[in-house]
Structure formats: C-alpha cells, structure tokens
Design an enzyme around this catalytic site. Structure first.
Site, PDB file in Angstrom:
ATOM      1  CG  ASN A  86      -3.605   0.250 -11.205  1.00  0.00           C
ATOM      2  OD1 ASN A  86      -3.235   1.284 -10.663  1.00  0.00           O
ATOM      3  ND2 ASN A  86      -2.916  -0.872 -11.144  1.00  0.00           N
TER       4      ASN A  86
ATOM      5  N   GLY B 294       1.656   7.533  -4.373  1.00  0.00           N
ATOM      6  CA  GLY B 294       2.015   8.696  -3.577  1.00  0.00           C
ATOM      7  C   GLY B 294       1.071   9.867  -3.752  1.00  0.00           C
TER       8      GLY B 294
ATOM      9  CG  HIS C 233       8.460   2.440  -9.632  1.00  0.00           C
ATOM     10  ND1 HIS C 233       7.658   3.382 -10.245  1.00  0.00           N
ATOM     11  CD2 HIS C 233       7.905   2.203  -8.421  1.00  0.00           C
ATOM     12  CE1 HIS C 233       6.661   3.695  -9.434  1.00  0.00           C
ATOM     13  NE2 HIS C 233       6.795   2.997  -8.321  1.00  0.00           N
TER      14      HIS C 233
ATOM     15  CG  ASN D 230       4.053   1.917 -11.771  1.00  0.00           C
ATOM     16  OD1 ASN D 230       2.948   2.066 -12.261  1.00  0.00           O
ATOM     17  ND2 ASN D 230       4.228   1.366 -10.584  1.00  0.00           N
TER      18      ASN D 230
ATOM     19  CD  GLU E  69       0.670   5.736 -12.403  1.00  0.00           C
ATOM     20  OE1 GLU E  69       0.182   4.880 -11.630  1.00  0.00           O
ATOM     21  OE2 GLU E  69       0.486   6.961 -12.269  1.00  0.00           O
ATOM     22  NE  ARG E  70       1.755  -2.291 -10.567  1.00  0.00           N
ATOM     23  CZ  ARG E  70       2.004  -3.217  -9.660  1.00  0.00           C
ATOM     24  NH1 ARG E  70       2.394  -4.426 -10.038  1.00  0.00           N
ATOM     25  NH2 ARG E  70       1.864  -2.956  -8.380  1.00  0.00           N
TER      26      ARG E  70
ATOM     27  CB  CYS F  31       3.685   8.369 -11.325  1.00  0.00           C
ATOM     28  SG  CYS F  31       3.896   6.784 -10.475  1.00  0.00           S
TER      29      CYS F  31
ATOM     30  N   GLY G 152       6.500   6.934  -8.637  1.00  0.00           N
ATOM     31  CA  GLY G 152       7.446   6.968  -9.750  1.00  0.00           C
ATOM     32  C   GLY G 152       8.488   8.061  -9.580  1.00  0.00           C
TER      33      GLY G 152
END
Length: 288
Positions: free
Chosen positions: A66, A76, A167, A198, A216-217, A225, A228
C-alpha cells in the site's frame, strides 16, 4: 541503485510495477511509501512486485504494498495490471488462460480481447473470524457498531466480507453525497476490524448495476478497487439487493468493472481494463 519501474492503472487505480524475478528483495516499507508519494516520489495507490511463481503451473507471483508501505493480501485491479505486464513481457500468452499467484491465492486469468482481463477472484468469506471481524460470533447481513461523530455517538450499519482482504460495505442512497472521508477512516480504526478494512460505499441503481466509492486501508479513497467491487456485489447479492446469478456492472470514479458471482462454484470473477502509462527509472535522490 536506480530503480526501473512501469507505471500502470486499472480503472484509475494506479500502480508502480517492479520486476523482481531475479530474486532481488522488495523495497522496505519506507521506500515503498517514498515511491508512492505523489509529490516527492512517483505516485501510486499501490506498489506491485513481479516475482517467480509460488505454485506449479503459474506464470509468476506478485506482492502488493500500500501507499503507506504496509502489505496487502489482495488487489483485483493490480492483478489485471500484472496480467497485462506479463503478456507484454512475453511471459504469458496473448490468448487463452494462465494463472498468477497473489499473496492470498492463485488466480485464473483470461484475456478479454479488448485489452482488458478477467480475473477469478475466489470465494467471498463471510465468517467473522475469516474477515477478521471482532465482537461478532456469527455472520450477519448487517453489523452495527458505534463511532464518535463530534460530541455524539453514531451507529454505523455495514456488511462485511473477506475477498482475501477485509471489507466493510455500507449501502447509501447516493455515493456523491456519502461522507467517505469521515466514515471510511472511522470504521477502519474501529476495534471491530483488528486488521483495518477497505470501506465501500455502494449505491444500487438496479439488480445488475451499482455505483461504488472505496476508502482503502493504507491508501485512502481510490478511483477504483477491484476486490472492493467484488465485496460490494457479494454483500448486496446476499441481501437480495443485486442479482447474484448475472453480471453486475460496478461504476467507480475511475471506470467500470464487471463482476460475476458463480454461486454454483462459489467463486467471483472481475473483468475490466488495464493500461500502461509510462516507463522510467527512479534514482536514489527520488528524481524520476
């Protein structure tokens, strides 16, 4: 040493891709964060490292870092970009299927013929212990937690699922007016999510079409995302809010993804674009 990289994006979710198939160690968290910095570095939501395959028959594996340097188990949009990168490199076939290994699982990949790819994303996991989600013994359609909103206490309702990463999904009347910047980090910090999460804000337009924003984290709000989008469709399908037996279009700020939930196989797949932006070399002094 100079760091050669490829800048890519999938529906606006942008990445710096590093080729580490020669066995080179990935950058440390501080270096990842410096590369991801949009003012002093290259700028990206996540950094992706291409590495030798872990499983027999796979083309390659990849890891995800991240923007704050923390590792991630799933991405994804990143998976599609890795697929496109491997095809351009000649390591993966232009047509047909192949597999790649993410930190969480092995993914089947199929070229769409329009420059995009469909990624098999695995099964959604709803059990709290698998998300992980603390304070709840059994899976529920709706969870409720309390968060501070100024001087008052607010009750937040959300669905929760793991797509290889945690999520939370909040259904809203209009994503344009959703309080993403406040609720996203508040829910990420909540004790219910020991590994953070997320946080998706989903607006149902029809049984086959939703809009989505994701905080998002380790990154903040992103233009797209992929995991997500899968999480939102999984949660909404479980509630009967979208049709779980057909493709669901998911419109994010950066573009459109197509999500399919194969209930018989218990897996989800995601189709969408992958784009190359530029190639460059970053020097030790951060000059790209």
């Amino acid at each position: 040493m100079p760091l050669h990289f490829t800048k890519m994006h999938g529906a606006g979710n942008d990445f710096v891709v590093l080729d580490l198939r020669d066995g080179q160690a990935p950058p440390d968290p501080a270096t990842c964060a410096r590369i991801a910095d949009r003012h002093m570095g290259v700028g990206c939501d996540q950094l992706l490292t291409v590495e030798p395959p872990r499983e027999a028959g796979s083309i390659a594996s990849y890891r995800i870092w991240n923007a704050d340097g923390s590792p991630s188990g799933q991405c994804g949009n990143g998976a599609r970009c890795i697929a496109a990168w491997l095809v351009r490199d000649g390591a993966a076939p232009v047509q047909g299927e192949f597999t790649i290994d993410s930190p969480s699982r092995t993914h089947r990949v199929e070229a769409n013929g329009d420059g995009g790819f469909t990624i098999e994303m695995g099964a959604p996991r709803f059990e709290p212990s698998e998300i992980p989600l603390s304070g709840f013994a059994q899976a529920q359609d709706d969870y409720v937690v309390q968060v501070a909103n100024g001087e008052r206490i607010e009750h937040l309702r959300f669905g929760a699922v793991s797509m290889g990463n945690p999520h939370a999904v909040i259904e809203v009347a209009d994503v344009d007016t959703a309080d993403v910047a406040r609720i996203g980090p508040a829910l990420q910090r909540h004790a219910a999510f020991p590994a953070s999460a997320n946080v998706g804000f989903a607006q149902v337009l029809s049984p086959g079409h939703i809009r989505l924003r994701v905080f998002e984290r380790g990154v903040g709000e992103t233009l797209a995302c992929g995991s997500g989008a899968c999480a939102a469709v999984a949660v909404l399908a479980a509630r009967g809010r979208v049709d779980g037996d057909r493709d669901v279009l998911v419109d994010l700020p950066g573009g459109r993804l197509r999500i399919r939930h194969d209930r018989r196989a218990g897996t989800m797949s995601m189709g969408g674009p992958a784009a190359f932006v530029f190639e460059a070399t970053m020097q030790e002094g951060n000059d790209a």
